[in-house]
Design a protein around this motif. Structure first.
Motif, PDB file in Angstrom:
ATOM      1  N   LEU A 275       0.730  -1.054  -0.280  1.00  0.00           N
ATOM      2  CA  LEU A 275      -0.309   0.094   0.070  1.00  0.00           C
ATOM      3  C   LEU A 275       1.618   1.674   0.028  1.00  0.00           C
ATOM      4  O   LEU A 275      -0.090   2.474  -0.557  1.00  0.00           O
ATOM      5  N   CYS A 276       2.106   1.645   0.896  1.00  0.00           N
ATOM      6  CA  CYS A 276       2.360   2.572   0.900  1.00  0.00           C
ATOM      7  C   CYS A 276       3.426   2.469  -0.501  1.00  0.00           C
ATOM      8  O   CYS A 276       3.538   3.688  -1.041  1.00  0.00           O
TER       9      CYS A 276
ATOM     10  N   TYR B 270      -5.301   7.092   3.354  1.00  0.00           N
ATOM     11  CA  TYR B 270      -5.263   5.238   4.426  1.00  0.00           C
ATOM     12  C   TYR B 270      -6.578   5.054   4.629  1.00  0.00           C
ATOM     13  O   TYR B 270      -7.575   5.844   5.220  1.00  0.00           O
ATOM     14  N   ARG B 271      -7.059   3.558   4.740  1.00  0.00           N
ATOM     15  CA  ARG B 271      -8.045   3.123   5.250  1.00  0.00           C
ATOM     16  C   ARG B 271      -7.790   1.921   6.195  1.00  0.00           C
ATOM     17  O   ARG B 271      -6.816   0.853   5.083  1.00  0.00           O
TER      18      ARG B 271
ATOM     19  N   ILE C 133      -6.315   8.012  -5.347  1.00  0.00           N
ATOM     20  CA  ILE C 133      -7.305   7.361  -5.074  1.00  0.00           C
ATOM     21  C   ILE C 133      -7.158   6.926  -2.976  1.00  0.00           C
ATOM     22  O   ILE C 133      -5.751   7.085  -3.282  1.00  0.00           O
ATOM     23  N   THR C 134      -8.228   6.278  -2.294  1.00  0.00           N
ATOM     24  CA  THR C 134      -7.704   5.653  -1.191  1.00  0.00           C
ATOM     25  C   THR C 134      -7.547   4.456  -1.476  1.00  0.00           C
ATOM     26  O   THR C 134      -7.892   3.378  -2.489  1.00  0.00           O
ATOM     27  N   LEU C 135      -6.578   3.986   0.306  1.00  0.00           N
ATOM     28  CA  LEU C 135      -5.742   2.482  -0.435  1.00  0.00           C
ATOM     29  C   LEU C 135      -5.728   2.058   0.851  1.00  0.00           C
ATOM     30  O   LEU C 135      -5.881   2.669   1.935  1.00  0.00           O
TER      31      LEU C 135
ATOM     32  N   ASN D 131      -1.196   4.685  11.168  1.00  0.00           N
ATOM     33  CA  ASN D 131      -1.157   6.385  11.795  1.00  0.00           C
ATOM     34  C   ASN D 131      -0.017   6.395  10.791  1.00  0.00           C
ATOM     35  O   ASN D 131      -0.379   7.475  10.210  1.00  0.00           O
ATOM     36  N   ALA D 132       1.194   5.299  10.662  1.00  0.00           N
ATOM     37  CA  ALA D 132       2.347   6.122  10.070  1.00  0.00           C
ATOM     38  C   ALA D 132       1.182   5.869   8.286  1.00  0.00           C
ATOM     39  O   ALA D 132       1.729   6.425   7.489  1.00  0.00           O
ATOM     40  N   CYS D 133       0.602   4.748   8.020  1.00  0.00           N
ATOM     41  CA  CYS D 133       0.391   4.615   6.283  1.00  0.00           C
ATOM     42  C   CYS D 133      -0.429   5.931   6.275  1.00  0.00           C
ATOM     43  O   CYS D 133      -0.371   6.666   5.142  1.00  0.00           O
ATOM     44  N   ASP D 134      -1.140   5.973   7.610  1.00  0.00           N
ATOM     45  CA  ASP D 134      -2.186   7.713   7.139  1.00  0.00           C
ATOM     46  C   ASP D 134      -1.611   9.023   6.587  1.00  0.00           C
ATOM     47  O   ASP D 134      -1.474   9.568   5.829  1.00  0.00           O
ATOM     48  N   HIS D 135       0.270   9.067   7.359  1.00  0.00           N
ATOM     49  CA  HIS D 135       0.446  10.023   6.855  1.00  0.00           C
ATOM     50  C   HIS D 135       1.183  10.091   5.696  1.00  0.00           C
ATOM     51  O   HIS D 135       1.600  10.705   5.161  1.00  0.00           O
ATOM     52  N   LEU D 136       1.642   9.162   5.758  1.00  0.00           N
ATOM     53  CA  LEU D 136       2.477   8.944   3.836  1.00  0.00           C
ATOM     54  C   LEU D 136       1.903   8.668   3.085  1.00  0.00           C
ATOM     55  O   LEU D 136       2.303   9.362   2.419  1.00  0.00           O
TER      56      LEU D 136
END
Length: 351
Positions: free
Chosen positions: A52-53, A94-95, A62-64, A84-89
């Protein structure tokens, strides 16, 4: 109605995981260019967040999401921290998808020294702690039956507030659908769930949301089907024929539990037939008009839903033909479906 891609990450014809994941990423990037709104990536052998990242760096809108993290495997603090890290990246694209997970089998649980019989209890306990961590205003202690922790605090905090959106995978169990409704989670369903069962799950989600004081809507119901579009019915059918014969063989060997509904009465695995699956409406393969009619009929049978995912991450046709199919879908099918509200089918049936 929204449109998504379920990147199932199953490409057994590829020589390596690397080339399979490369194909997945190219497909996700194409979906982004074509205006598909969400992509949910399977977690099989490795966390979806790793793929995902990288996908985030190759896309812009696109949301991932992970589909899904098997919560029994991980300490909830680790799940929330990585979310949370993916949310920032992804800068808020991110979902977090959660559930038992396709890979969370008794064998995989045993490999981790975990008790398969406790999987459902662990799911609920993990959700409880993850939500506590996301909503905490300071460090918290937790002393539960499966996980413990002192002075736990999330670093980094969520990019989206109060936290990333959550989806839970539901296959057969109304209780999990009720959990989605109670918490306001999206509800992810697979391409094998029959319309009648989807309708029951949607009803359970809506009723639980109503009891919890949330909007009683099917907006959060995310469905999935194999969708392939070509200029004509004949072309679409022939484009997929050879590859789907291999898919039927692979599925019967590796995921037989998901194939049982496809066996004709009195038949065996060998009687699962590609043309019959199309003619019965289980596979949405055909011209734009045919695919639109299939989805509209499916929508009515289910009672409405907020999103349909195109089943991907498979070598269903050449990459060029798959991208062409997605383009035809988004150009000629999606515009006719997009105005449909998640709850219109139920309202029309009641009138």
């Amino acid at each position: 109605m929204k449109f998504g891609l379920f990147s199932n990450s199953r490409r057994p014809q590829h020589a390596s995981y690397a080339s399979g994941w490369e194909a997945d990423l190219a497909e996700i990037a194409a979906a982004d260019r074509l205006g598909i709104e969400e992509c949910w990536i399977s977690e099989h052998e490795v966390p979806a967040e790793l793929i995902l990242c990288k996908a985030a760096a190759m896309t812009s809108k696109i949301t991932l999401g992970s589909a899904v993290r098997p919560l029994a495997y991980y300490h909830p603090l680790q799940v929330a921290t990585e979310a949370n890290a993916c949310d920032h990246l992804t800068k808020g694209r991110y979902r977090l998808g959660i559930g038992f997970g396709f890979g969370a089998t008794p064998v995989e649980m045993e490999r981790r020294g975990l008790d398969w019989s406790k999987t459902r209890e662990m799911l609920h306990a993990s959700i409880d702690l993850i939500l506590k961590l996301w909503n905490a205003t300071g460090p918290i202690d937790y002393d539960g039956p499966f996980w413990k922790g002192k002075a736990m605090e999330l670093r980094p905090k969520s990019y989206q507030q109060p936290h990333p959106p959550v989806a839970v995978a539901v296959q057969n169990t109304p209780a999990t659908a009720e959990l989605a409704g109670t918490h306001g989670f999206q509800m992810l369903t697979s391409n094998f769930v029959a319309p009648a069962q989807l309708r029951k799950l949607g009803d359970a989600m809506v009723e639980a949301a109503r009891k919890a004081g949330r909007p009683a809507s099917r907006e959060g119901l995310v469905t999935c089907r194999l969708i392939y579009v070509a200029e004509t019915d004949k072309q679409a059918r022939e484009d997929m024929r050879e590859s789907y014969a291999r898919t039927i063989e692979w599925e019967a060997k590796n995921t037989p539990h998901a194939q049982k509904s496809r066996i004709p009465p009195g038949g065996t695995w060998k009687d699962i037939d590609y043309d019959r699956l199309i003619d019965s409406g289980e596979l949405f393969i055909g011209s734009p008009d045919t695919v639109h009619a299939r989805i509209r009929d499916f929508y009515d049978q289910v009672g409405g839903f907020g999103e349909i995912m195109l089943h991907g991450g498979r070598d269903y046709a050449t990459p060029e033909k798959v991208e062409r199919s997605m383009k035809l879908f988004m150009d000629e099918v999606a515009p006719k479906l997009r105005p449909l509200g998640a709850d219109e089918a139920v309202k029309q049936a009641a009138e």
